[in-house]
Design a protein around this motif. Structure first.
Motif, short mmCIF file in Angstrom:
data_model
loop_
_atom_site.label_atom_id
_atom_site.label_comp_id
_atom_site.label_asym_id
_atom_site.label_seq_id
_atom_site.Cartn_x
_atom_site.Cartn_y
_atom_site.Cartn_z
N THR A 168 24.04 13.36 -16.88
CA THR A 168 22.66 13.81 -16.15
C THR A 168 22.32 15.21 -16.54
OG1 THR A 168 23.74 14.25 -14.08
CG2 THR A 168 22.72 11.71 -14.30
N ALA A 169 23.24 16.06 -16.87
CA ALA A 169 22.88 17.51 -17.20
C ALA A 169 23.93 18.04 -17.92
CB ALA A 169 22.52 18.09 -15.79
N ILE A 170 23.43 18.95 -18.81
CA ILE A 170 24.26 19.77 -19.59
C ILE A 170 23.97 21.31 -19.37
CG2 ILE A 170 25.31 20.45 -21.97
CD1 ILE A 170 24.83 17.37 -22.69
N ASP A 190 13.90 14.72 -19.75
CA ASP A 190 13.93 14.05 -21.18
C ASP A 190 14.75 14.95 -22.26
OD1 ASP A 190 13.58 11.70 -22.84
OD2 ASP A 190 11.70 12.62 -23.81
N TRP A 191 15.76 15.73 -21.66
CA TRP A 191 16.69 16.57 -22.47
C TRP A 191 15.96 17.56 -23.02
CZ3 TRP A 191 21.40 15.94 -20.54
CH2 TRP A 191 21.78 14.53 -20.21
N ALA A 192 14.74 17.89 -22.41
CA ALA A 192 13.94 18.97 -23.24
C ALA A 192 14.66 20.35 -23.18
CB ALA A 192 12.65 19.19 -22.76
N GLY A 193 15.44 20.70 -22.03
CA GLY A 193 16.11 21.91 -21.94
C GLY A 193 15.01 23.05 -21.50
N GLU A 194 15.92 24.09 -20.82
CA GLU A 194 15.18 25.31 -20.60
C GLU A 194 16.30 26.34 -20.65
OE1 GLU A 194 13.84 25.39 -16.33
OE2 GLU A 194 15.52 24.25 -15.58
#
Length: 198
Positions: A168-170, A190-194
């Motif tokens: 669910t998170a990386i 949606d795995w966009a990342g920050e």
């Protein structure tokens, strides 16, 4: 632009490391730490072998003894995965939900594709964590140092389970003298990342 300044590239890099870890025994990611909390709120961490990472399904697959106490601790529960690659100075912290599967066709195929020697550890006479009178591999004496035949390995199948982690998170961290970089990717976004502070 530095190669670690691009969020999609960082997510792809993280999954590349995980996929390689599942396939390459020499990769540090092949043996990540899997952490969980038991029913009493006590933390548990153990090194396990990553067998496969699937970026499309966002899953990690590991194997375990179905009789192990960690099966109850993990099944349906949140887990954390930690891996570090010294050569690349990259740390991966992963969160997800664990599920244990023992009896479907996929698990049967995985069992059948494993070598007889790899399946041997599931012949252990006692569940993991059982007190013993002295040091022991836990294996029956007749199989110590031996590779079992297909017929001999049959009873071990009941003790084999697969652990699937639905990622669910990386959290990707690159340590560098020129400046660290850290990014977090979540399935809910949606795995966009920050980017986050290292």
């Amino acid at each position: 632009m530095r190669p670690d300044d691009d969020l999609p590239a960082m997510l792809a890099h993280a999954w590349t490391l995980l996929v390689r870890g599942g396939a390459d025994r020499k990769s540090p990611v092949h043996t990540p730490v899997i952490a969980s909390v038991d029913e009493h709120g006590l933390p548990h961490a153990r090194v396990m072998v990553l067998r496969k990472a699937d970026p499309a399904a966002a899953t990690l697959r590991l194997h375990t003894d179905a009789r192990s106490p960690k099966v109850a601790q993990l099944n349906g529960m949140p887990v954390a995965v930690l891996a570090y690659l010294p050569a690349e100075q990259v740390q991966l912290r992963i969160t997800g939900t664990a599920r244990i599967l023992t009896d479907d066709e996929v698990v049967e195929d995985i069992w059948n594709q494993s070598t007889l020697f790899a399946r041997r550890c599931y012949l252990a006479e006692h569940p993991p964590g059982t007190p013993l009178p002295g040091p022991s591999t836990g294996l029956p004496a007749w199989i110590e140092g031996q590779q079992p035949t297909a017929e001999q390995i049959g009873p071990a199948r009941a003790n084999f389970a697969t652990l699937w982690i639905e990622v669910t998170a990386i959290d990707w961290l690159h340590l560098a003298n020129s400046g660290h970089r850290r990014a977090v990717f979540r399935s809910t976004n949606d795995w966009a990342g920050e980017w986050v502070a290292p």
